[in-house]
Design a protein around this motif. Sequence first.
Motif, PDB file in Angstrom:
ATOM      1  N   LEU A 178      -9.429  73.976  -5.156  1.00  0.00           N
ATOM      2  CA  LEU A 178     -10.716  73.294  -5.103  1.00  0.00           C
ATOM      3  C   LEU A 178     -11.434  73.273  -6.452  1.00  0.00           C
ATOM      4  O   LEU A 178     -12.046  72.272  -6.814  1.00  0.00           O
ATOM      5  N   ILE A 179     -11.343  74.381  -7.190  1.00  0.00           N
ATOM      6  CA  ILE A 179     -12.116  74.454  -8.433  1.00  0.00           C
ATOM      7  C   ILE A 179     -11.767  73.338  -9.410  1.00  0.00           C
ATOM      8  O   ILE A 179     -12.665  72.668  -9.923  1.00  0.00           O
ATOM      9  N   PRO A 180     -10.473  73.082  -9.671  1.00  0.00           N
ATOM     10  CA  PRO A 180     -10.194  71.969 -10.591  1.00  0.00           C
ATOM     11  C   PRO A 180     -10.666  70.616 -10.053  1.00  0.00           C
ATOM     12  O   PRO A 180     -11.110  69.766 -10.833  1.00  0.00           O
ATOM     13  N   VAL A 181     -10.591  70.419  -8.742  1.00  0.00           N
ATOM     14  CA  VAL A 181     -11.024  69.129  -8.199  1.00  0.00           C
ATOM     15  C   VAL A 181     -12.530  68.942  -8.429  1.00  0.00           C
ATOM     16  O   VAL A 181     -12.974  67.890  -8.871  1.00  0.00           O
ATOM     17  N   PHE A 182     -13.288  70.002  -8.155  1.00  0.00           N
ATOM     18  CA  PHE A 182     -14.734  69.855  -8.300  1.00  0.00           C
ATOM     19  C   PHE A 182     -15.194  70.023  -9.744  1.00  0.00           C
ATOM     20  O   PHE A 182     -16.354  69.805 -10.056  1.00  0.00           O
ATOM     21  N   SER A 183     -14.269  70.454 -10.632  1.00  0.00           N
ATOM     22  CA  SER A 183     -14.593  70.436 -12.057  1.00  0.00           C
ATOM     23  C   SER A 183     -14.038  69.189 -12.716  1.00  0.00           C
ATOM     24  O   SER A 183     -14.281  68.951 -13.896  1.00  0.00           O
ATOM     25  N   GLN A 184     -13.229  68.440 -11.961  1.00  0.00           N
ATOM     26  CA  GLN A 184     -12.595  67.219 -12.474  1.00  0.00           C
ATOM     27  C   GLN A 184     -11.845  67.471 -13.775  1.00  0.00           C
ATOM     28  O   GLN A 184     -11.940  66.709 -14.735  1.00  0.00           O
ATOM     29  N   ARG A 185     -11.121  68.577 -13.796  1.00  0.00           N
ATOM     30  CA  ARG A 185     -10.220  68.835 -14.918  1.00  0.00           C
ATOM     31  C   ARG A 185      -9.102  69.752 -14.424  1.00  0.00           C
ATOM     32  O   ARG A 185      -9.269  70.445 -13.423  1.00  0.00           O
ATOM     33  N   PRO A 186      -7.954  69.757 -15.083  1.00  0.00           N
ATOM     34  CA  PRO A 186      -6.859  70.615 -14.630  1.00  0.00           C
ATOM     35  C   PRO A 186      -7.259  72.089 -14.660  1.00  0.00           C
ATOM     36  O   PRO A 186      -8.120  72.482 -15.452  1.00  0.00           O
ATOM     37  N   THR A 219     -12.173  77.344 -16.091  1.00  0.00           N
ATOM     38  CA  THR A 219     -12.064  75.968 -15.592  1.00  0.00           C
ATOM     39  C   THR A 219     -13.443  75.370 -15.361  1.00  0.00           C
ATOM     40  O   THR A 219     -13.732  74.238 -15.760  1.00  0.00           O
ATOM     41  N   LEU A 220     -14.298  76.155 -14.723  1.00  0.00           N
ATOM     42  CA  LEU A 220     -15.660  75.669 -14.487  1.00  0.00           C
ATOM     43  C   LEU A 220     -16.380  75.436 -15.802  1.00  0.00           C
ATOM     44  O   LEU A 220     -17.122  74.472 -15.980  1.00  0.00           O
ATOM     45  N   TRP A 221     -16.145  76.354 -16.747  1.00  0.00           N
ATOM     46  CA  TRP A 221     -16.850  76.317 -18.024  1.00  0.00           C
ATOM     47  C   TRP A 221     -16.523  75.049 -18.802  1.00  0.00           C
ATOM     48  O   TRP A 221     -17.388  74.464 -19.438  1.00  0.00           O
ATOM     49  N   THR A 222     -15.254  74.639 -18.727  1.00  0.00           N
ATOM     50  CA  THR A 222     -14.839  73.487 -19.526  1.00  0.00           C
ATOM     51  C   THR A 222     -14.838  72.188 -18.723  1.00  0.00           C
ATOM     52  O   THR A 222     -14.465  71.149 -19.241  1.00  0.00           O
ATOM     53  N   GLY A 223     -15.240  72.261 -17.451  1.00  0.00           N
ATOM     54  CA  GLY A 223     -15.288  71.035 -16.664  1.00  0.00           C
ATOM     55  C   GLY A 223     -16.726  70.679 -16.337  1.00  0.00           C
ATOM     56  O   GLY A 223     -17.648  71.463 -16.570  1.00  0.00           O
ATOM     57  N   ARG A 224     -16.904  69.488 -15.790  1.00  0.00           N
ATOM     58  CA  ARG A 224     -18.242  69.101 -15.342  1.00  0.00           C
ATOM     59  C   ARG A 224     -18.275  69.259 -13.827  1.00  0.00           C
ATOM     60  O   ARG A 224     -17.610  68.518 -13.102  1.00  0.00           O
ATOM     61  N   VAL A 225     -19.030  70.236 -13.372  1.00  0.00           N
ATOM     62  CA  VAL A 225     -18.919  70.648 -11.973  1.00  0.00           C
ATOM     63  C   VAL A 225     -19.748  69.750 -11.069  1.00  0.00           C
ATOM     64  O   VAL A 225     -20.907  69.435 -11.372  1.00  0.00           O
TER      65      VAL A 225
END
Lengths: 838, 114, 240
Positions: free
Chosen positions: A278-286, A346-352
């Motif tokens: 779920l985390i990568p999906v909601f961060s929209q990054r791998p 992952t959260l840090w480098t993605g847009r959550v």
Amino acid sequence: MSDARTEEGGTLEQRFERVWSNLPGWGTLAAVNHTSLGLRFMVTGVVFFLIGGLLAMLVRTQLALPEQEIISADVYNQIFTMHGTVMMFLFAIPILEGLAIYMIPKFIGARDLVFPRITSLGYYCYLFGGLIIASSLVLGEAPDSGWFMYTPLSGSAYAPGPGSDFWLLGVTFVEISAMAAGIELTVSILRTRSNGMSLRRMPIFCWYILAMALMIVFGFPPLILASILLELERAVGMPFFDVAGGGDPVLWQHLFWLFGHPDVYIIFLPAAGIVSTLIPVFSQRPIVGYRWLVLAIIVTAFISFGLWVHHMFTIGIPKLAQSFFSVASMLVAVPTAIQIFAWLATLWTGRVIYSLPMLWIFGFLVVFVAGGLTGVMLALVPFNWQVHDTHFVVAHLHYVLVGGMLFPLIAGFYYWLPHWSGRMPSAALGRWGFWLTFIGFNVTFLLMHLTGLLGMPRRVYTYEAGLGWDWLNLLSSVGGFIMAAGVAMILLDIALHFRFGRPAPRNPWNADTLEWATDTPPGSYNFVSLPDVRTRHPLWEHPELPETIAAGEHGLARIDHGRRETYGSDAVTGKVREVIHLPSNSWLPLLAALSLAVVCIALLVRVYPVAALGAAGAMVFLLRWSWVNGAHPQAAPLKDNEPHQPPLHSRTCDGPGLWGMVVTLLANGTLYVSLIFGWLYLWTASPGWSVPEGQQIPLVPLIGSGVLLTLTVLFYHRVVERLRGRDATGLQGKLWGVSILGGAHVALLVWVQMSAALSPTELAHDALLLVMLIYLFIHGGLAVILSVLQAVRVRLGYINSALPYEPVVLRPFWVYTLGVFWVSFAVFILLPMAWGGA
Amino acid sequence: MLSPTHPFQLVLGLVIWSVWFVALYGGLSVGCAVAPPDPAAGALTWLNALLLLLTLATTLLLVHWTLRCWRGASEAGGGTVKRFLTWVASGVHLTAAGATLAVGLPVIVFPPCV
Amino acid sequence: MFPRLLTAKSVAIFALFIIPLLLGGCAGPLSTLDPAGPAATAVAWLWWAMFAFSTVVLLAVVVLWLVAMRRDPDGVSEEAARRLQNRWIVGGGLILPLASVTVLLAFGIPVGHNMLPVAADGEDVLRIEVTGHQWWWEVEYPGKDIRLADELHIPVGVPVHVHVTSEDVIHSFWVPRLGGKLDAIPGRDNVLRLVADEPGTYRGQCAEFCGLNHAHMDFTLEAHSQEAFEAWLEEAHSDE
């Protein structure tokens, strides 16, 4: 499959549906489809969760105030035992298995699991076993020795009623379902991935489930063995755990926790897999650090087998031994920390994107990290000696299990709701549900750490006023009811969404994995055509995949042959090697499970002839099941127009059946090694161990039996090697030869058993020898029966040089039988001779 | 010898760790059952020495495998499944080496059988 | 919107936990946090240290998580992201737990070492034999012909080695204010070392679930001054 069907028209989807759908009406009970069965697993799991939760509410009601007499000690003991049993065996493990059964083929781009009938058998064993266990509550005869069933308390002397039997037989019955799931998930993940989905392109969720499945394979057998031994002790009087007969109650604890601790990670890993999905999906990054996560998963899976003694720090084993387990228990924090920081990065480098599933993931983080920290504390031996068996541990384990399993599971449910219903979850009610659950949980269990530190032991039905625990318990009870309200809110939310939810668009969360390439809800075949996968994020890089799959633009888009087919691929590279044809709807799993239920109930009421009848029935149904395979007319008979590039799996020598056999034998071997552990353990550690004088087992016939077995297996091995070289001359006669030679081995073994001078109801030593002999007998006997069936199948033309599949599958079983025979000879016969002589 | 790119390398290190762990715990138990050293001798006993030796030897073996797999990883081309396998495998071996050393070290502190 | 709410909530929940502790809620007849012997004292200190450290770690992780969810990562290049990832995983995933565990063991192992039931050279040790029954404790003083039920008497400041076993099912002998618990297992003789610092009456409780009356299987341990203990011994002996 009848050819008439395939000539009907309709769209591609309709034609697929005709081959893949369940039978109508009651026929749905014959379903083997993973989507149907996965859902049934999960719904059943939710029902048991509610039963377990109700029991928890009773516990909290009784403990709310000191010196209450709402519930008697007797009933309270049944309630807390059943709360633990139901939550662990009937909720946590099966519901995660159900999720994996539903999801895994869709994640890896397959149409079903590789052994669909096993899925069905697993479900019915779970359902019937669960019903048997739950019925004990209704009958007022529930087990009352704790979910850990420590002997002697659970033995016949101190628990004379049927309660313990309900537990032992029911749980073992349910374990069949766990083993089934473990084996088929392992083989499915390794052998049925999309073309090109190599190990490094596999969705991270599959790594988690693979680890879970293999942990089940190695983790459950010790408990199965322990349950068998304890039931034998209770029913027949074999003193495995009785000091007076040379047994040792601590052996139970070892076997139980050898299962029990890995079990915690069997529950946690799939839940962590949900988080990692779920985390990568909601961060929209791998996901960050995929390789690190894989490493962490593997390490967790292993190290968690080296922690079991930390449940036994107060039993008085040497401090040095305790320190090994203490350090190992702390080390397991490392892979967990790696995962947490990978998620953080992952959260840090993605847009959550804020959403309901992410709220639950956040709840998971807070609760689970807190539980992990108290876990490290508990691993410290001196601290453990103080708080072991207090409410501190109750608090800790609920933080780990509720935080580490329930919260991610609910996150996953919300995330995949559109997949099941085609509708989106609501926002408002779901938030209420989360906050009530989260706050209620913390009010209940955060305070409970303090209750434990103030000295309140576990499993007490009441307590004196004025010990400093009163207000804490009251608040915990209030919190418990707030949490119950939260759960009710979530159920209401989910129920309402099926009617009022906004229809979901395709791939509503913009996920990267293939399960969102199916229709929502999915067709019974998942994918009309099976795409090649060249990336870890197929839907991000090829957003058009759902359309092209539905249009039949990828592999295996033909259905006119009427077979259920999916790809079989290389375990490492994911390159397609064969086409696996899967069995269709079948009543056999239901019938086999019903027979096993008869066995279970008959043993419970101790009507042994009926049990024997049930076992014979189960055997017949299972053999019939094995019969409808390969080139059998109802499976995939040889035809002129069948595919050769790639071939059908039953035309090869390395199909999934072989993999299933090997994984099953790994589990079986673990059971056997547990038996050896019991034998060596009692030799070295049992306080009252005694060995009778003289040679009890006649050596010469035993060795003779072993020689016959060796010859049989060598012969069979040669036959199979020839067959692999596509040389089937005289195959039928050779297989008959193998059967006769193997039969002689079994006959001699029976004779050894009859003439052995054992008194298994008096000495644990003799009881273990008897169990070993019976184990060898069962294996030899089964191998012979299967060989006979193979010989007949050669006659009927189901096995020949073009169809070499089945003898190859059976070979590892023969080799295993040979292996355990000589290992048994060395460990149970030779070693004591040497030991006694030293 | 098993090639560094063989998929079994993914678990080999921890399988070795498991076997060592069983040997450590089993050896301690059997040692204490057969010939328990005097508790007053503290950690300076033949049994502790034996277990320490076993621990160090296993650690060395695992470090050796780590290096082999690491070299395998640098030889395999980037972005391939082989590279991935060997990278994870060397991590597994290294972790197993660390776990062996960490779990085994208490033998220099505690007397074996009390 | 929810993250801000969250921090407030979690702080509030923590406060709920900490404040009663600070107000001296730790006393109690069975409280491990109100120690009266060296073993229990050492463990209580361990607890407070671990609690403080864990609270910091938990809060740090939660705050990082919230920041990570709220921040806008624009302007992080792939290269920078990769370096950041490795730093986080190595720093948070490897170094943090390994360092914490090392420190914990450095303090914890000596504590455990001191609890070993090994008499130092020339040390006087009182031996008491305790047998668990459903649901009472049988107490014997070997060589003294004293047999008691559910009560122990010990001298202050003298190490006591309690030999624990069971006649029926598994029980667990525990005097929380003095030290850890030890299981009473049929066929086994387990030794627990206890020392009381102050005279007084301490409560004990069976900690391993042992059946119907497990909740009521408590006992008392009375610690006397050296002289008072001798006197008690004399009296109890002649009573028999």
